[in-house]
Design an enzyme around this catalytic site. Structure first.
Site, PDB file in Angstrom:
ATOM      1  N   SER A  11       0.819  -1.214   0.000  1.00 11.13           N
ATOM      2  CA  SER A  11       0.000   0.000   0.000  1.00 11.13           C
ATOM      3  C   SER A  11       0.852   1.262   0.000  1.00 11.13           C
ATOM      4  CB  SER A  11      -0.947   0.010   1.205  1.00 11.13           C
ATOM      5  OG  SER A  11      -0.204   0.025   2.414  1.00 11.13           O
ATOM      6  N   GLY A  13       5.425   2.684   0.402  1.00 14.84           N
ATOM      7  CA  GLY A  13       6.837   2.353   0.573  1.00 14.84           C
ATOM      8  C   GLY A  13       7.421   1.445  -0.497  1.00 14.84           C
ATOM      9  N   ILE A  14       8.331   0.569  -0.089  1.00 14.25           N
ATOM     10  CA  ILE A  14       9.026  -0.340  -1.002  1.00 14.25           C
ATOM     11  C   ILE A  14       8.031  -1.187  -1.794  1.00 14.25           C
ATOM     12  CG2 ILE A  14      10.528  -2.375  -1.113  1.00 14.25           C
ATOM     13  CD1 ILE A  14      12.080  -1.200   1.287  1.00 14.25           C
ATOM     14  N   ARG A  34      -2.917  -5.207   4.907  1.00  9.87           N
ATOM     15  CA  ARG A  34      -3.965  -5.356   5.930  1.00  9.87           C
ATOM     16  C   ARG A  34      -4.908  -4.166   5.953  1.00  9.87           C
ATOM     17  NH1 ARG A  34      -0.845  -6.788  11.503  1.00  9.87           N
ATOM     18  NH2 ARG A  34       0.252  -4.873  11.022  1.00  9.87           N
ATOM     19  N   ASP A  56      -4.274 -10.116   5.416  1.00  5.45           N
ATOM     20  CA  ASP A  56      -3.373 -10.149   6.565  1.00  5.45           C
ATOM     21  C   ASP A  56      -2.488 -11.378   6.388  1.00  5.45           C
ATOM     22  OD1 ASP A  56      -2.032 -10.245   8.967  1.00  5.45           O
ATOM     23  OD2 ASP A  56      -3.834 -10.254  10.212  1.00  5.45           O
ATOM     24  N   GLY A  85       5.826  -6.301   6.222  1.00  2.00           N
ATOM     25  CA  GLY A  85       6.631  -6.353   7.435  1.00  2.00           C
ATOM     26  C   GLY A  85       6.323  -5.197   8.369  1.00  2.00           C
ATOM     27  N   SER A 132      16.073  -7.521   5.625  1.00  2.28           N
ATOM     28  CA  SER A 132      16.553  -6.233   6.104  1.00  2.28           C
ATOM     29  C   SER A 132      18.041  -6.357   6.379  1.00  2.28           C
ATOM     30  CB  SER A 132      15.828  -5.875   7.411  1.00  2.28           C
ATOM     31  OG  SER A 132      16.456  -4.782   8.060  1.00  2.28           O
ATOM     32  N   TYR A 145      12.752  -7.791  15.870  1.00  2.00           N
ATOM     33  CA  TYR A 145      12.808  -7.511  14.435  1.00  2.00           C
ATOM     34  C   TYR A 145      13.983  -8.259  13.797  1.00  2.00           C
ATOM     35  CZ  TYR A 145      12.916  -4.827  10.081  1.00  2.00           C
ATOM     36  OH  TYR A 145      12.909  -4.455   8.758  1.00  2.00           O
ATOM     37  N   LYS A 149      13.901 -11.140  10.822  1.00  2.00           N
ATOM     38  CA  LYS A 149      14.568 -10.920   9.534  1.00  2.00           C
ATOM     39  C   LYS A 149      15.723 -11.910   9.305  1.00  2.00           C
ATOM     40  CE  LYS A 149      11.811  -7.753   8.038  1.00  2.00           C
ATOM     41  NZ  LYS A 149      11.044  -7.928   6.801  1.00  2.00           N
TER      42      LYS A 149
END
Length: 176
Positions: A11, A13-14, A34, A56, A85, A132, A145, A149
């Site tokens: 939706s 960003g990247i 989501r 989701d 993420g 990441s 996090y 990752k």
């Protein structure tokens, strides 16, 4: 026939920028998130070669339904960009059980679920898992996090051995 790509967490960003480039290059793209309001708006920006779905990825049955809907709409799935993420910076000693579950469920289990269904339907293609830099190098106050990752990189390496050459798996590790 155009190739079909699913981009999770798309939706903004990247994920959104990846989907935008893919549409510009002639791919048919399913974007999901989501947040139904954000994903619908993103879908409108991408135009007729994009399908926007509320999903989701932390829910295995929603991931299965995602792949089913894309196949029903476009006829196949050729590629997956596993981008969804979440993260935060906080000492582990102050992190709640709910926060731990959210990060592991979205960042790791969501990747696992989407990879599972990709392995079932992609005949010949590729999966790009967005990890990441914190999947390679640890940092203070990002332990949950980092764990998620690092897990994404391990998942990617294992699946590379499991399904190659039919599906090629890649992990991308962006930084700030």
């Amino acid at each position: 026939m155009s190739k079909v790509v699913i981009v999770t967490g798309a939706s903004k960003g990247i994920g959104f920028e990846t989907a935008k480039l893919l549409v510009e290059r002639g791919f048919k793209v399913c974007i999901c998130s989501r947040n139904s309001t954000e994903i619908k708006a993103a879908g409108k920006k991408l135009g007729k070669n994009a399908l926007a779905l509320t999903v989701d990825v932390a829910n295995a049955s929603e991931c299965k339904l995602l792949f089913d809907k894309v196949i029903s709409h476009f006829g196949s799935v050729d590629f997956l960009v596993n981008n969804a993420g979440i993260g935060f910076s906080k000492p582990l000693s102050e992190t709640t059980e709910s926060e731990i579950n959210d990060v592991i469920n979205v960042n790791l289990k969501g990747m696992i679920y989407c990879c599972k269904y990709a392995c079932q339907v992609i005949k010949r293609g590729a999966v790009v898992n967005i990890s990441s830099i914190y999947g390679k190098v640890a940092s203070a106050n990002t332990s949950v996090y980092c764990a998620s990752k690092f897990g994404v990189i391990g998942l990617t390496k294992a699946l590379s051995l499991e399904v190659y050459p039919r599906i090629k798996f890649f992990a991308v590790c962006p930084g700030a």
